[in-house]
Design a protein around this motif. Sequence first.
Motif, PDB file in Angstrom:
ATOM      1  N   PRO A   4      57.530   0.379-111.937  1.00 23.71           N
ATOM      2  CA  PRO A   4      57.608   1.373-113.010  1.00 23.71           C
ATOM      3  C   PRO A   4      56.673   2.547-112.732  1.00 23.71           C
ATOM      4  CG  PRO A   4      57.095  -0.832-113.871  1.00 23.71           C
ATOM      5  CD  PRO A   4      57.012  -0.902-112.381  1.00 23.71           C
ATOM      6  N   CYS A   5      57.168   3.729-113.022  1.00 23.74           N
ATOM      7  CA  CYS A   5      56.380   4.940-112.800  1.00 23.74           C
ATOM      8  C   CYS A   5      56.170   5.684-114.112  1.00 23.74           C
ATOM      9  CB  CYS A   5      57.093   5.861-111.807  1.00 23.74           C
ATOM     10  SG  CYS A   5      57.055   5.235-110.124  1.00 23.74           S
ATOM     11  N   LYS A   6      55.175   6.540-114.103  1.00 27.47           N
ATOM     12  CA  LYS A   6      54.895   7.418-115.235  1.00 27.47           C
ATOM     13  C   LYS A   6      54.688   8.818-114.675  1.00 27.47           C
ATOM     14  CE  LYS A   6      49.945   6.539-114.984  1.00 27.47           C
ATOM     15  NZ  LYS A   6      48.762   6.050-115.637  1.00 27.47           N
ATOM     16  N   GLU A   7      54.629   9.791-115.554  1.00 28.60           N
ATOM     17  CA  GLU A   7      54.358  11.152-115.143  1.00 28.60           C
ATOM     18  C   GLU A   7      52.871  11.438-115.270  1.00 28.60           C
ATOM     19  OE1 GLU A   7      56.829  13.723-117.473  1.00 28.60           O
ATOM     20  OE2 GLU A   7      58.556  13.343-116.182  1.00 28.60           O
ATOM     21  N   ALA A   8      52.313  12.011-114.223  1.00 25.95           N
ATOM     22  CA  ALA A   8      50.924  12.482-114.255  1.00 25.95           C
ATOM     23  C   ALA A   8      50.985  14.004-114.203  1.00 25.95           C
ATOM     24  CB  ALA A   8      50.145  11.922-113.062  1.00 25.95           C
ATOM     25  N   ARG A   9      50.469  14.632-115.229  1.00 21.97           N
ATOM     26  CA  ARG A   9      50.531  16.091-115.331  1.00 21.97           C
ATOM     27  C   ARG A   9      49.194  16.711-114.928  1.00 21.97           C
ATOM     28  NH1 ARG A   9      55.177  17.151-118.263  1.00 21.97           N
ATOM     29  NH2 ARG A   9      55.930  15.376-119.454  1.00 21.97           N
ATOM     30  N   PHE A  10      49.308  17.795-114.155  1.00 21.04           N
ATOM     31  CA  PHE A  10      48.140  18.541-113.701  1.00 21.04           C
ATOM     32  C   PHE A  10      48.360  19.990-114.111  1.00 21.04           C
ATOM     33  CE2 PHE A  10      48.843  14.888-111.078  1.00 21.04           C
ATOM     34  CZ  PHE A  10      47.599  14.283-111.075  1.00 21.04           C
ATOM     35  N   PRO A  11      47.746  20.414-115.197  1.00 21.83           N
ATOM     36  CA  PRO A  11      48.020  21.757-115.732  1.00 21.83           C
ATOM     37  C   PRO A  11      47.201  22.855-115.057  1.00 21.83           C
ATOM     38  CG  PRO A  11      46.580  20.569-117.219  1.00 21.83           C
ATOM     39  CD  PRO A  11      46.909  19.622-116.083  1.00 21.83           C
ATOM     40  N   PHE A  12      47.328  22.966-113.733  1.00 21.97           N
ATOM     41  CA  PHE A  12      46.645  24.056-113.038  1.00 21.97           C
ATOM     42  C   PHE A  12      47.171  25.368-113.597  1.00 21.97           C
ATOM     43  CE2 PHE A  12      46.914  20.703-109.660  1.00 21.97           C
ATOM     44  CZ  PHE A  12      45.568  20.380-109.640  1.00 21.97           C
ATOM     45  N   PRO A  13      46.310  26.350-113.863  1.00 24.55           N
ATOM     46  CA  PRO A  13      46.771  27.614-114.464  1.00 24.55           C
ATOM     47  C   PRO A  13      47.876  28.316-113.677  1.00 24.55           C
ATOM     48  CG  PRO A  13      44.383  27.488-114.537  1.00 24.55           C
ATOM     49  CD  PRO A  13      44.854  26.312-113.712  1.00 24.55           C
ATOM     50  N   SER A  14      47.765  28.339-112.350  1.00 24.40           N
ATOM     51  CA  SER A  14      48.762  29.067-111.567  1.00 24.40           C
ATOM     52  C   SER A  14      49.957  28.205-111.163  1.00 24.40           C
ATOM     53  CB  SER A  14      48.121  29.644-110.302  1.00 24.40           C
ATOM     54  OG  SER A  14      47.621  28.602-109.488  1.00 24.40           O
ATOM     55  N   TRP A  15      49.848  26.884-111.358  1.00 23.74           N
ATOM     56  CA  TRP A  15      50.910  26.000-110.886  1.00 23.74           C
ATOM     57  C   TRP A  15      50.840  24.654-111.612  1.00 23.74           C
ATOM     58  CZ3 TRP A  15      50.610  21.810-107.034  1.00 23.74           C
ATOM     59  CH2 TRP A  15      51.850  21.408-106.552  1.00 23.74           C
ATOM     60  N   PRO A  16      51.349  24.590-112.832  1.00 23.12           N
ATOM     61  CA  PRO A  16      51.362  23.297-113.501  1.00 23.12           C
ATOM     62  C   PRO A  16      52.355  22.376-112.789  1.00 23.12           C
ATOM     63  CG  PRO A  16      52.402  24.981-114.861  1.00 23.12           C
ATOM     64  CD  PRO A  16      51.894  25.657-113.633  1.00 23.12           C
ATOM     65  N   VAL A  17      51.925  21.174-112.491  1.00 24.31           N
ATOM     66  CA  VAL A  17      52.764  20.247-111.728  1.00 24.31           C
ATOM     67  C   VAL A  17      52.726  18.867-112.367  1.00 24.31           C
ATOM     68  CG1 VAL A  17      50.930  19.612-110.103  1.00 24.31           C
ATOM     69  CG2 VAL A  17      53.302  19.426-109.396  1.00 24.31           C
TER      70      VAL A  17
END
Length: 129
Positions: free
Chosen positions: A15-28
């Motif tokens: 099972p996987c989940k989403e890990a969010r990285f809200p970098f200002p120039s490139w949210p991924v």
Amino acid sequence: MNSPSAPASPLPSVPCKEARFPFPSWPVTLRVPVNPMQLVREDNDSPDNTPNEIYWAEVWPAGVALASLLLDETLNIPAGPEPVIELGCGMGLASLATAFLLKEARAAGRTDLPQKVLATDIEPRALAL
């Protein structure tokens, strides 16, 4: 089987989940294992048959910091034709950030930067994920 809200996993029964990285120039958002410990297995190639390491299945703080330094241009990608190589990339966040920056630089007309990013890891499951 994954729940409808969980991202599909390229690794069966993980099972996987989403890990969010809200970098200002490139949210991924990356797909990461919910429980990396599920990925431990006996290493038949090891002389003492110890469980293999699962470092590749986690996003490390150092990888987040490196991606952040690249994205805010505190750390620059060196000019030149040689590809950028990340050894032991694991989840590959720094490689992905580098590829994003190179694409943006090419779109802006820069031709003095590498054309390729090579993300490597000894663990084939890292590539599958």
